[in-house]
Design a protein around this motif. Structure first.
Motif, PDB file in Angstrom:
ATOM      1  N   ALA A  35       1.425  -1.886   0.503  1.00 53.72           N
ATOM      2  CA  ALA A  35      -0.047   0.140  -0.013  1.00 53.72           C
ATOM      3  C   ALA A  35       0.572   1.133   0.022  1.00 53.72           C
ATOM      4  N   GLN A  36       2.378   1.248   0.449  1.00 54.57           N
ATOM      5  CA  GLN A  36       2.949   2.226   0.515  1.00 54.57           C
ATOM      6  C   GLN A  36       3.649   2.267  -0.309  1.00 54.57           C
ATOM      7  N   PHE A  37       4.065   1.576  -1.443  1.00 53.90           N
ATOM      8  CA  PHE A  37       4.927   0.819  -2.533  1.00 53.90           C
ATOM      9  C   PHE A  37       4.210   0.410  -3.640  1.00 53.90           C
ATOM     10  N   PRO A  38       3.549   1.296  -4.178  1.00 51.49           N
ATOM     11  CA  PRO A  38       2.770   0.201  -4.790  1.00 51.49           C
ATOM     12  C   PRO A  38       3.254   0.153  -6.465  1.00 51.49           C
ATOM     13  N   ASP A  39       4.403   0.674  -6.654  1.00 47.53           N
ATOM     14  CA  ASP A  39       4.769   0.737  -8.388  1.00 47.53           C
ATOM     15  C   ASP A  39       5.573  -1.000  -7.968  1.00 47.53           C
ATOM     16  N   ARG A  40       6.337  -1.396  -7.255  1.00 43.77           N
ATOM     17  CA  ARG A  40       6.646  -2.687  -7.265  1.00 43.77           C
ATOM     18  C   ARG A  40       5.930  -3.490  -7.889  1.00 43.77           C
ATOM     19  N   ILE A  41       4.561  -3.700  -7.975  1.00 44.39           N
ATOM     20  CA  ILE A  41       3.847  -5.300  -8.342  1.00 44.39           C
ATOM     21  C   ILE A  41       4.060  -4.959 -10.023  1.00 44.39           C
ATOM     22  N   ALA A  42       4.108  -4.013 -10.802  1.00 35.48           N
ATOM     23  CA  ALA A  42       3.908  -4.036 -12.206  1.00 35.48           C
ATOM     24  C   ALA A  42       5.487  -4.119 -12.484  1.00 35.48           C
TER      25      ALA A  42
END
Length: 466
Positions: A144-151
Motif C-alpha cells: 500500500a505504501q510502495f504500489p509500483d513494485r507490483i508492475a
C-alpha cells in the motif's frame, strides 16, 4: 397487287405489332377510289419509311453500344485476372520469405539455447521466484505504501525478456525492503475509502505488515484494487489505541492492536454480526419473544421490589405485634380483630382466614403469568426454528445447496429464535421460583401470626370465663 407488294416490303422493316394496323390502312387506301385518297396514302407511306429509317438507326446505335460495352467488360475482366495473378505471385513470394524467416528464427533460437545452456534454467527460476514473491506481497500493507513494485514483479515474472543485472538487483532490493519494512512503523500519504465510499488522501500509519490505521480507525488493504479502506466494524478500543499510538514521540513503547494474520482476522471480525444483528436475524418470531420477555422482566422486577418492601415492613411489624399498622399485610391481618368483640372461636378463625386470603393475591401476583411466559418462551423458539428451516429448504429448492452462505439466513433465524426463547425462559424461571418462595414465606408468617392471635384471643376468653 401493288398494294400487297408494298405491304410485303414494309412488313420486313416494321415491328410485328404494326403489321395488322398497316395492313388495314393499305386495304382502306386501295379500296377508296377518290383521287385525294392517293395523296394521303403517299404521305402515310412516307411517314412509315421515315419511322422505319429512324428505328433502324436506333437499333444500329444500340448494337454499337452493346458491342462497345462488351469490349469494355472484356478489358476489365482481363485486367482483373492479371491483377489476381500478380497478387498470387506476391503472396507466394511473401510465403517463401516467411518460411525462410521462420527457419532463421528457429536456427537463432537453437544457437541461443546452445550458448545460454544452464543460464536459461536460472532465468526460469528468477521468473518463478518473482511470481511467487509477487503473490506473497500483493496483499501486504507494505505494498500500500510502495504500489509500483507490483508492475516490476509482473514484468519479471512473465519471462518475456532476459533479466539484466539491474533487474536482479531490484528483485534483491524488494526482498530486503519487505523484510525491513515489516519491522518498521511508517507514516505516508495514501488514498483511503471511508465508510460511505468516499475516497480522500489522508495520513496512514503502518505498523510493519500487521496493521494500518488513520484517524478513523483500522484499515484493510484490497490486493485486487490496491486500495485502503476503513473497516466497517472496528475492534474494541481500537480507535482509542490507534489515536494514542505514537502521540507522544518521547515514549519508547506504546500499546497497539496487531493482526498476526496481516489483516485476515480483522476482515473476518468485520463480517461477524453484533448482538443487534443477531436479534434482527431472529425475524418476526424473535421480536415477539423479546417483547414477551421484556413484559415478563418488568412484571417480575416490579413484584420482586414489592415483596422486598413488604418483607421489610412485615419484619418491622413482628417486633411490634401489639401495635398493628395498616402499611403491611401482617398489620392489616392483626388489625382485623382489634375491634371485633365476637366470642365464637369459629367466627374468629374465619375472619382471620379471610384477612389472610385478602392479602395473598397481592403477594402471589403475576406468578401464573410468569409461569406462562416461561412455558411460552421455548415454544416460540421452536416455532422460530421451524420457520427458519422452512426458509432454508426454500432457498435450497430455488438455488441449490452449492453456496452455504445462501442458507445462512434461514439457519441463523432458526438458531437465534431458539436462543432467544431459552434466554427469556431460563432467567424468568429462576425469578419466578424466587418470587414464589418469598410469597410463600410471607403467607406462612401471616398464617402463623393469625393462628397465634387466635390462640391468644381464645386463651383470654377462657380466662374470663373461668
Amino acid at each position: 397487287m401493288k398494294a400487297f407488294s408494298l405491304f410485303a416490303s414494309l412488313r420486313l422493316s416494321l415491328p410485328s405489332q404494326l403489321h395488322s394496323l398497316l395492313y388495314g390502312l393499305i386495304l382502306a387506301a386501295f379500296a377508296t377510289p377518290p383521287a385525294h385518297a392517293q395523296t394521303g396514302m403517299d404521305e402515310l407511306l412516307q411517314q412509315i419509311q421515315q419511322g422505319s429509317q429512324a428505328a433502324a438507326k436506333l437499333n444500329a446505335e444500340r448494337e454499337q453500344r452493346f458491342l462497345r460495352n462488351k469490349n469494355e467488360q472484356a478489358a476489365l475482366l482481363a485486367k482483373a485476372e492479371a491483377d489476381f495473378a500478380a497478387a498470387n505471385a506476391r503472396a507466394d513470394q511473401a510465403k517463401a520469405r516467411f518460411a525462410v524467416g521462420q527457419g532463421e528464427i528457429a536456427e537463432l533460437k537453437r544457437r541461443l539455447t546452445e550458448r545460454v545452456g544452464d543460464t536459461g534454467q536460472m532465468y526460469a527460476a528468477i521468473a518463478q521466484a518473482a511470481g511467487e514473491f509477487r503473490s506473497q506481497i500483493a496483499g501486504s500493507l507494505v505494498t500500500a505504501q510502495f504500489p509500483d513494485r507490483i508492475a516490476f514483479l509482473d514484468r519479471l515474472a512473465q519471462g518475456g525478456e532476459i533479466p539484466g543485472v539491474d533487474d536482479l538487483e531490484q528483485l534483491w532490493f524488494l526482498y530486503a525492503q519487505e523484510a525491513a519494512e515489516s519491522g518498521k512503523v511508517a507514516r505516508f500519504e495514501a488514498q483511503v475509502i471511508d465508510g460511505v465510499g468516499a475516497k480522500s488522501a489522508v495520513e496512514v500509519t503502518r505498523a510493519g505488515a500487521f496493521a494500518a490505521f488513520d484517524e478513523d480507525g483500522y484499515l484493510s488493504f484490497d490486493a485486487a484494487s490496491g486500495q485502503l479502506s476503513v473497516l466497517p466494524r472496528q475492534p474494541r478500543d481500537a480507535l482509542k489505541l490507534a489515536r494514542a499510538f505514537g502521540a507522544d514521540e518521547r515514549e519508547a513503547t506504546s500499546t497497539l492492536l496487531l493482526d498476526p494474520s496481516r489483516g485476515e482476522l480483522l476482515r473476518l471480525m468485520a463480517e461477524r454480526p453484533t448482538v443487534l444483528d443477531r436479534v434482527h436475524q431472529g425475524g418476526l418470531v424473535g421480536y415477539v419473544i423479546i417483547a414477551i420477555g421484556v413484559v415478563g422482566a418488568i412484571l417480575a422486577t416490579y413484584q420482586l421490589l414489592y415483596l422486598t418492601g413488604v418483607g421489610v415492613k412485615v419484619r418491622r411489624q413482628l417486633g411490634q405485634v401489639t401495635e398493628p399498622r395498616t402499611d403491611n399485610p401482617l398489620g392489616r391481618v392483626l388489625a382485623s380483630l382489634s375491634n371485633d368483640t365476637t366470642q365464637d372461636p369459629e367466627v374468629l378463625e374465619t375472619r382471620l382466614s379471610e384477612a389472610v386470603l385478602r392479602e395473598t393475591p397481592r403477594l402471589e401476583r403475576f406468578q401464573s403469568l410468569l409461569r406462562m411466559i416461561v412455558a411460552a418462551g421455548p415454544l416460540l423458539g421452536l416455532l422460530g426454528t421451524v420457520v427458519g428451516m422452512i426458509i432454508t429448504f426454500q432457498v435450497i429448492t430455488e438455488v441449490g445447496s452449492g453456496d452455504p452462505k445462501l442458507m445462512a439466513g434461514g439457519i441463523s433465524q432458526a438458531m437465534v429464535a431458539t436462543v432467544l426463547g431459552l434466554i427469556i425462559a431460563i432467567p424468568l424461571l429462576f425469578v419466578n421460583s424466587f418470587l414464589m418462595s418469598r410469597s410463600r414465606m410471607l403467607t406462612q408468617i401471616l398464617d402463623e401470626q393469625a393462628a397465634g392471635l387466635l390462640a391468644q384471643r381464645l386463651e383470654a376468653q377462657g380466662g374470663r370465663d373461668a
